[in-house]
Design a protein around this motif. Structure first.
Motif, PDB file in Angstrom:
ATOM      1  N   SER A  72      -2.923  -0.422   8.306  1.00 37.98           N
ATOM      2  CA  SER A  72      -4.385  -0.364   8.288  1.00 37.98           C
ATOM      3  C   SER A  72      -5.032  -1.717   8.584  1.00 37.98           C
ATOM      4  N   SER A 121       4.947   1.429   0.040  1.00 31.55           N
ATOM      5  CA  SER A 121       5.665   2.069  -1.056  1.00 31.55           C
ATOM      6  C   SER A 121       6.580   3.173  -0.549  1.00 31.55           C
ATOM      7  N   ALA A 122       6.072   3.982   0.373  1.00 33.45           N
ATOM      8  CA  ALA A 122       6.891   5.058   0.938  1.00 33.45           C
ATOM      9  C   ALA A 122       8.056   4.489   1.751  1.00 33.45           C
ATOM     10  N   GLY A 129       0.816  -1.208   0.000  1.00 35.28           N
ATOM     11  CA  GLY A 129       0.000   0.000   0.000  1.00 35.28           C
ATOM     12  C   GLY A 129       0.848   1.255   0.000  1.00 35.28           C
ATOM     13  N   ARG A 130       0.214   2.379   0.311  1.00 35.96           N
ATOM     14  CA  ARG A 130       0.916   3.657   0.290  1.00 35.96           C
ATOM     15  C   ARG A 130       2.064   3.681   1.291  1.00 35.96           C
ATOM     16  N   SER A 131       1.823   3.114   2.486  1.00 40.68           N
ATOM     17  CA  SER A 131       2.868   3.109   3.513  1.00 40.68           C
ATOM     18  C   SER A 131       4.032   2.213   3.095  1.00 40.68           C
ATOM     19  N   VAL A 189       4.444  -2.054  -8.270  1.00 37.34           N
ATOM     20  CA  VAL A 189       4.119  -0.864  -7.487  1.00 37.34           C
ATOM     21  C   VAL A 189       5.419  -0.111  -7.242  1.00 37.34           C
ATOM     22  N   ASN A 190       5.484   1.105  -7.750  1.00 38.37           N
ATOM     23  CA  ASN A 190       6.699   1.919  -7.594  1.00 38.37           C
ATOM     24  C   ASN A 190       7.913   1.193  -8.193  1.00 38.37           C
ATOM     25  N   GLY A 195       4.199  10.257   6.873  1.00 39.41           N
ATOM     26  CA  GLY A 195       5.122  10.364   5.761  1.00 39.41           C
ATOM     27  C   GLY A 195       6.520  10.771   6.166  1.00 39.41           C
ATOM     28  N   SER A 205       2.764   7.115   9.547  1.00 42.20           N
ATOM     29  CA  SER A 205       1.431   7.586   9.183  1.00 42.20           C
ATOM     30  C   SER A 205       1.429   9.005   8.649  1.00 42.20           C
ATOM     31  N   ASN A 255      10.866   3.415  -0.593  1.00 42.07           N
ATOM     32  CA  ASN A 255      11.669   4.557  -1.036  1.00 42.07           C
ATOM     33  C   ASN A 255      12.634   5.008   0.049  1.00 42.07           C
TER      34      ASN A 255
END
Length: 570
Positions: free
Chosen positions: A147, A89-90, A85-87, A118-119, A179, A177, A93
């Motif tokens: 989540s 993926s971040a 998910g977004r977390s 993804v990414n 970033g 949470s 990075n």
């Protein structure tokens, strides 16, 4: 842009710039009469645009690739990230930028993401983890599923613990949470991280409203909640901080943990007991306290049941002493830290806390009637993960000794919350208060203690010994509920009386009560009885008084009675 950190979206910016320049160039050529025919060929703008886009974009991203290519290092571990998910993926990075991991793939339960990128990283099915570890030489799996529900985290954690790789997790406090990452905070997978919920970033302005420039007193500062409160207050520039406890060592340990004290503001160690009213009167008379966080209490249910007189003296009478001293000295905000065990109490600890809740809210009514501008509020929540009375340290020790792990009952459940999240919500509740409320922290879903014990055994890389697996490593035994314990805890008396506050994780109950005199009378009776009755009779008296103050119940719910009778359903 700094080329080392050039984002992929910069290609869109380059494309727009080239398109605009090509359009301007074409327009000028058209109006100058040199466009088409024997002039500038119509294909030239397209050739120009392609070459400009290729040259401008490729050159910059090539430089970025060269600059950002991490140095070959033995510290770069071959890593999978569980959660695409977004977390996740971040996090990928952040780990790549830090040069601490070679991210070879994501693993995710969502079948829609399987075999997709993804990414720029391929997503795999968790069912293939064993083959992935063998074929890709995976050394580490990092769990990033903020989540997910508690049950899902427990299931994932238990499955990963069986694999021949190290498993780490990024705690919520790391800033995942929001970033803001500190990948150095990656920790070895622990049960406390799995049952802790995804924390909501605190609203700093609410905390600053309560703490910044204020004189703060924390009673019970050496305990689990008190020490975390001290750490939070230390980060928000109070004018002065007073740490009160009856344990010298606990106070010294907390005082030494403060990072900003002594350099940016004065912090004081106050050795004493809230059970001594004269001591508290002298303290409040000497120091102009703005905010009190009252965390002082004996909280271990089993120990309190065996020391009823001391529990009443410290929990109930001590809270009365602190409230009276704060009220008489003009303290602006008084926060009573309560517990879910105060709802329909079956233990002495819960009963003393319930009596404290009633007394405090009656003082809130007194302050409102006399318009003193003081705020008295209650914050109620469940168990703190990893505290001295928590089952988690107990289970961990029992597993380390080879078992058995003791659970009181197969169906027992409890609410859990991380101490760091709890103290943030406590302070934010104080900022939201107008006086007289009971704030109830959103604890999520209750956790099965039996399930928790089983998953902790699995997380240790061991197996549970039971009828289905008689050759397992660790047995789980049921010891039976101890005196005062309940199968399930409640966070409020009447769900219909609760309402949402301005904060998503804070619920609120507004209760109007004129039970002040009745609560005072109950405390006077208990104070007198301490020296006259034995422990059993003292316990009976305590629960008789609580029943009288709470009022009769039907099907476990308090029946509303006229306020003149001093009843309170909240």
């Amino acid at each position: 842009m700094v080329l080392r950190y050039l984002p992929e979206r910069a290609f869109l910016t380059i494309f727009r710039a080239v398109a605009i320049s090509a359009l301007i160039w074409t327009t000028l050529a058209f109006f100058s009469g040199s466009y088409g025919g024997s002039g500038v060929p119509r294909t030239v703008p397209f050739i120009f645009g392609f070459l400009a886009l290729f040259g401008t974009g490729l050159s910059r991203f090539a430089v970025k690739w060269l600059l950002s290519k991490p140095e070959v290092s033995l510290k770069r571990r071959r890593t999978l990230i569980y959660g695409a998910g977004r977390s996740g993926s971040a996090l990928a990075n952040a780990m790549r930028d830090a040069g601490m991991a070679h991210i070879l793939g994501f693993v995710d339960d969502d079948p829609k993401l399987h075999s997709r990128d993804v990414n720029g990283i391929r997503v795999h099915d968790p069912k293939n983890l064993s083959s992935l570890i063998e074929n890709l030489g995976i050394e580490e799996i990092v769990l990033s599923v903020p989540s997910a529900t508690t049950d899902e985290k427990l299931r994932i954690g238990a499955s990963l613990a069986k694999l021949p790789v190290s498993v780490r997790i990024l705690p919520a406090a790391s800033g995942l949470s929001t970033g803001r990452f500190d990948v150095q905070m990656l920790e070895k997978l622990d049960i406390a991280q799995l049952i802790g919920r995804s924390a909501v970033p605190p609203e700093r302005e609410l905390i600053e409203k309560v703490v910044r420039g204020r004189r703060i007193l924390i009673t019970g500062a050496g305990g689990s909640i008190g020490s975390h409160l001290a750490g939070l207050v230390d980060s928000y520039a109070p004018a002065e901080l007073f740490l009160l406890d009856n344990s010298e060592f606990a106070l010294y340990r907390v005082w030494r943990s403060l990072h900003n004290a002594r350099q940016f503001y004065p912090a004081h160690i106050v050795l004493g007991s809230v059970a001594e009213p004269a001591f508290l009167r002298r303290f409040f008379a000497k120091h102009e306290i703005d905010v009190v966080f009252h965390a002082a209490a004996f909280k271990h249910v089993d120990i309190v049941e065996q020391n009823i007189a001391e529990a009443i003296r410290n929990n109930a009478l001590g809270t009365r002493n602190a409230i009276e001293a704060a009220y008489n000295s003009g303290t602006k905000t008084f926060v009573l830290i309560s517990t879910d065990k105060a709802v329909n109490p079956s233990s002495v600890m819960g009963a003393t806390k319930r009596l404290c809740e009633l007394l405090l809210r009656s003082y809130a009514g007194l302050a409102e009637r006399k318009r003193t501008g003081q705020k008295f509020l209650v914050v109620r929540f469940g168990n703190v993960i990893g505290s001295s009375g928590s089952v988690i340290p107990l289970f961990r020790d029992q597993i380390a000794r080879g078992g058995p792990v003791t659970v009181t009952h197969k169906d027992v459940t409890r609410y859990f919350m991380a101490a760091s999240e709890a103290v943030e919500l406590i302070v934010q509740s104080a900022a939201l208060s107008e006086g007289g409320e009971t704030f109830v922290l959103d604890m999520g879903e209750p956790v099965s203690i039996y399930r928790l014990a089983r998953e902790m055994v699995k997380l240790a890389g061991l197996t549970v010994r039971d009828n289905d697996n008689p050759d397992g490593d660790i047995a789980i035994e049921f010891s039976g509920l101890r005196p005062g314990e309940k199968l399930h805890e409640d966070l409020w008396y009447d769900t219909n009386a609760t309402q949402r506050s301005a904060h998503s994780k804070i619920l609120m109950v507004r209760g109007q009560t004129n039970a002040h005199q009745r609560a005072e009378e109950a405390l006077i009776q208990l104070e007198k009885a301490i020296g006259e009755l034995d422990e059993g009779a003292l316990r009976d008296l305590l629960f008789d008084l609580i029943a009288e103050l709470n009022g009769p119940r039907v099907d476990g719910q308090v029946v509303s009675l006229p306020l003149a009778r001093g009843q309170d359903a909240n």
